[in-house]
Design a protein around this motif. Structure first.
Motif, PDB file in Angstrom:
ATOM      1  N   VAL A 198       0.828  -1.199   0.000  1.00 56.76           N
ATOM      2  CA  VAL A 198       0.000   0.000   0.000  1.00 56.76           C
ATOM      3  C   VAL A 198       0.872   1.263   0.000  1.00 56.76           C
ATOM      4  N   GLY A 199       1.917   1.256   0.808  1.00 53.68           N
ATOM      5  CA  GLY A 199       2.823   2.404   0.832  1.00 53.68           C
ATOM      6  C   GLY A 199       3.507   2.625  -0.502  1.00 53.68           C
ATOM      7  N   GLU A 200       3.903   1.526  -1.154  1.00 50.09           N
ATOM      8  CA  GLU A 200       4.509   1.647  -2.476  1.00 50.09           C
ATOM      9  C   GLU A 200       3.531   2.258  -3.474  1.00 50.09           C
ATOM     10  N   ALA A 201       2.270   1.829  -3.401  1.00 50.98           N
ATOM     11  CA  ALA A 201       1.267   2.355  -4.323  1.00 50.98           C
ATOM     12  C   ALA A 201       1.027   3.843  -4.102  1.00 50.98           C
ATOM     13  N   LEU A 202       1.050   4.270  -2.859  1.00 49.94           N
ATOM     14  CA  LEU A 202       0.817   5.687  -2.573  1.00 49.94           C
ATOM     15  C   LEU A 202       1.934   6.576  -3.101  1.00 49.94           C
ATOM     16  N   ILE A 203       3.114   6.007  -3.298  1.00 52.56           N
ATOM     17  CA  ILE A 203       4.219   6.789  -3.860  1.00 52.56           C
ATOM     18  C   ILE A 203       3.864   7.295  -5.250  1.00 52.56           C
ATOM     19  N   MET A 204       3.065   6.531  -6.001  1.00 51.76           N
ATOM     20  CA  MET A 204       2.680   6.963  -7.338  1.00 51.76           C
ATOM     21  C   MET A 204       1.826   8.224  -7.289  1.00 51.76           C
ATOM     22  N   THR A 205       0.947   8.322  -6.302  1.00 51.77           N
ATOM     23  CA  THR A 205       0.161   9.555  -6.152  1.00 51.77           C
ATOM     24  C   THR A 205       1.064  10.738  -5.840  1.00 51.77           C
ATOM     25  N   ALA A 206       2.030  10.519  -4.941  1.00 49.76           N
ATOM     26  CA  ALA A 206       2.970  11.594  -4.616  1.00 49.76           C
ATOM     27  C   ALA A 206       3.785  11.994  -5.840  1.00 49.76           C
ATOM     28  N   PHE A 207       4.192  11.008  -6.626  1.00 46.42           N
ATOM     29  CA  PHE A 207       4.950  11.296  -7.843  1.00 46.42           C
ATOM     30  C   PHE A 207       4.109  12.119  -8.819  1.00 46.42           C
ATOM     31  N   GLY A 208       2.830  11.780  -8.934  1.00 44.22           N
ATOM     32  CA  GLY A 208       1.951  12.551  -9.797  1.00 44.22           C
ATOM     33  C   GLY A 208       1.795  13.990  -9.336  1.00 44.22           C
ATOM     34  N   LEU A 209       1.703  14.192  -8.019  1.00 42.56           N
ATOM     35  CA  LEU A 209       1.585  15.549  -7.484  1.00 42.56           C
ATOM     36  C   LEU A 209       2.869  16.340  -7.682  1.00 42.56           C
ATOM     37  N   PHE A 210       4.023  15.696  -7.463  1.00 38.94           N
ATOM     38  CA  PHE A 210       5.294  16.375  -7.675  1.00 38.94           C
ATOM     39  C   PHE A 210       5.495  16.751  -9.143  1.00 38.94           C
ATOM     40  N   THR A 211       4.887  15.999 -10.035  1.00 46.24           N
ATOM     41  CA  THR A 211       4.954  16.327 -11.455  1.00 46.24           C
ATOM     42  C   THR A 211       4.011  17.468 -11.804  1.00 46.24           C
ATOM     43  N   ALA A 212       2.826  17.482 -11.194  1.00 45.18           N
ATOM     44  CA  ALA A 212       1.796  18.449 -11.568  1.00 45.18           C
ATOM     45  C   ALA A 212       2.017  19.822 -10.951  1.00 45.18           C
ATOM     46  N   ILE A 213       2.461  19.883  -9.705  1.00 49.58           N
ATOM     47  CA  ILE A 213       2.540  21.165  -8.996  1.00 49.58           C
ATOM     48  C   ILE A 213       3.466  22.159  -9.697  1.00 49.58           C
ATOM     49  N   PRO A 214       4.701  21.797 -10.085  1.00 45.47           N
ATOM     50  CA  PRO A 214       5.527  22.782 -10.809  1.00 45.47           C
ATOM     51  C   PRO A 214       4.908  23.224 -12.124  1.00 45.47           C
ATOM     52  N   ALA A 215       4.231  22.299 -12.815  1.00 41.77           N
ATOM     53  CA  ALA A 215       3.611  22.661 -14.094  1.00 41.77           C
ATOM     54  C   ALA A 215       2.486  23.676 -13.891  1.00 41.77           C
ATOM     55  N   VAL A 216       1.682  23.485 -12.855  1.00 40.71           N
ATOM     56  CA  VAL A 216       0.581  24.415 -12.590  1.00 40.71           C
ATOM     57  C   VAL A 216       1.114  25.789 -12.202  1.00 40.71           C
ATOM     58  N   LEU A 217       2.105  25.817 -11.313  1.00 34.31           N
ATOM     59  CA  LEU A 217       2.671  27.100 -10.898  1.00 34.31           C
ATOM     60  C   LEU A 217       3.315  27.824 -12.074  1.00 34.31           C
ATOM     61  N   ALA A 218       4.049  27.087 -12.910  1.00 34.69           N
ATOM     62  CA  ALA A 218       4.693  27.704 -14.069  1.00 34.69           C
ATOM     63  C   ALA A 218       3.662  28.204 -15.074  1.00 34.69           C
ATOM     64  N   PHE A 219       2.599  27.439 -15.283  1.00 31.27           N
ATOM     65  CA  PHE A 219       1.562  27.863 -16.225  1.00 31.27           C
ATOM     66  C   PHE A 219       0.931  29.179 -15.777  1.00 31.27           C
ATOM     67  N   ASN A 220       0.596  29.287 -14.511  1.00 26.39           N
ATOM     68  CA  ASN A 220      -0.001  30.531 -14.008  1.00 26.39           C
ATOM     69  C   ASN A 220       0.976  31.700 -14.109  1.00 26.39           C
ATOM     70  N   PHE A 221       2.240  31.446 -13.808  1.00 22.96           N
ATOM     71  CA  PHE A 221       3.244  32.515 -13.875  1.00 22.96           C
ATOM     72  C   PHE A 221       3.438  32.992 -15.311  1.00 22.96           C
ATOM     73  N   PHE A 222       3.592  32.062 -16.239  1.00 26.05           N
ATOM     74  CA  PHE A 222       3.828  32.440 -17.632  1.00 26.05           C
ATOM     75  C   PHE A 222       2.582  33.064 -18.261  1.00 26.05           C
ATOM     76  N   THR A 223       1.404  32.640 -17.833  1.00 30.19           N
ATOM     77  CA  THR A 223       0.182  33.264 -18.341  1.00 30.19           C
ATOM     78  C   THR A 223       0.149  34.743 -17.980  1.00 30.19           C
ATOM     79  N   ARG A 224       0.487  35.046 -16.739  1.00 27.79           N
ATOM     80  CA  ARG A 224       0.538  36.442 -16.301  1.00 27.79           C
ATOM     81  C   ARG A 224       1.640  37.209 -17.032  1.00 27.79           C
TER      82      ARG A 224
END
Length: 258
Positions: A198-224
């Motif tokens: 179960v702990g190993e499986a949850l790492i995939m969710t964390a990996f997905g969040l670590f991938t998405a968060i910089p992209a979202v922040l960069a998208f908002n910054f570059f849009t502005r």
């Protein structure tokens, strides 16, 4: 018998604690990769590609936007401060290929030259479009082209920011499903058997969040940042239209007088 009972009771928690500690040690990234199946590898590779792609465009857009902002004032002020239009055009032609303000001004100058040639030769272009209309059309096309170039990578950043958490969640759901299948097959539902998968499986969710968060922040910054650059494009294009259509920078003169 009664003297050995406390020792056996004390040993039981110790064994349980060792089993729990061993289970926690199995909740690592290495164990996760070791238990990957085809779908797990697919989700992992997709997230890796998303992460590297988003970081590539984050760095590329940051460098490009920084260069555009740093050169904008130099290009604009250099054009208006030059006493000769031909000298100003030569300076614009010497700008780097990716500099947008110089390309907008060069398109306007090229449109004026083309219209003058058509007028001198008596072509239908001069009859159907006035000089002001021809310059306006050229400027609109130039601004649209340079604005589109500023959008490079923005679609990918938006896609990664919105879909990477769900891709990671898919890996987590599939990992937990596989862990439950293994637990049901072995009949072992202890902490050691459950915590690791179960702990190993949850790492995939964390990996997905670590991938998405910089992209979202960069998208908002570059849009502005791009919105501010587009406003400068429009302002410069309006001044260029006045200059090439009437021979004077109307808005620039009025703003200076104020």
């Amino acid at each position: 018998m009664f003297q050995q009972t406390p020792a056996s009771d004390a040993a039981a928690p110790a064994l349980g604690g060792n089993a729990n500690a061993q289970a926690m040690q199995q909740m690592g990234f290495g164990d996760l990769i070791h238990h990957f199946d085809f779908l797990g590898w697919t989700v992992f590779v997709v997230l890796v590609v998303m992460s590297f792609s988003s970081w590539y465009f984050i760095i590329a857009n940051a460098i490009r936007n920084s260069m555009v902002r740093s050169r904008a004032e130099t290009v604009i002020n250099g054009f208006w401060s030059n006493n000769s239009t031909q000298d100003a055009i030569r300076e614009l032609e010497a700008q780097p290929k990716g500099e947008p303000f110089s390309k907008i001004a060069l398109d306007a100058a090229s449109a004026v030259a083309h219209h003058q040639q058509a007028s001198a030769s008596g072509g239908k272009l001069a009859e159907s479009l006035s000089r002001s209309e021809f310059v306006d059309r050229a400027l609109r096309q130039a601004v649209a082209r340079e604005s589109l170039r500023m959008e490079g990578g923005m679609t990918l950043l938006a896609t990664v920011g919105s879909s990477a958490p769900f891709v990671g969640l898919l890996g987590t759901v599939w990992g937990i499903y596989g862990a439950l299948i293994r637990i049901a097959a072995t009949g072992n539902a202890s902490m050691e058997a459950v915590a690791g998968p179960v702990g190993e499986a949850l790492i995939m969710t964390a990996f997905g969040l670590f991938t998405a968060i910089p992209a979202v922040l960069a998208f908002n910054f570059f849009t502005r940042s791009n919105r501010l650059t587009y406003a400068r494009f429009d302002e410069f294009a309006h001044d260029l239209h006045d200059f090439f259509a009437t021979g004077a920078r109307v808005e620039g003169v009025s703003s200076t007088q104020k």
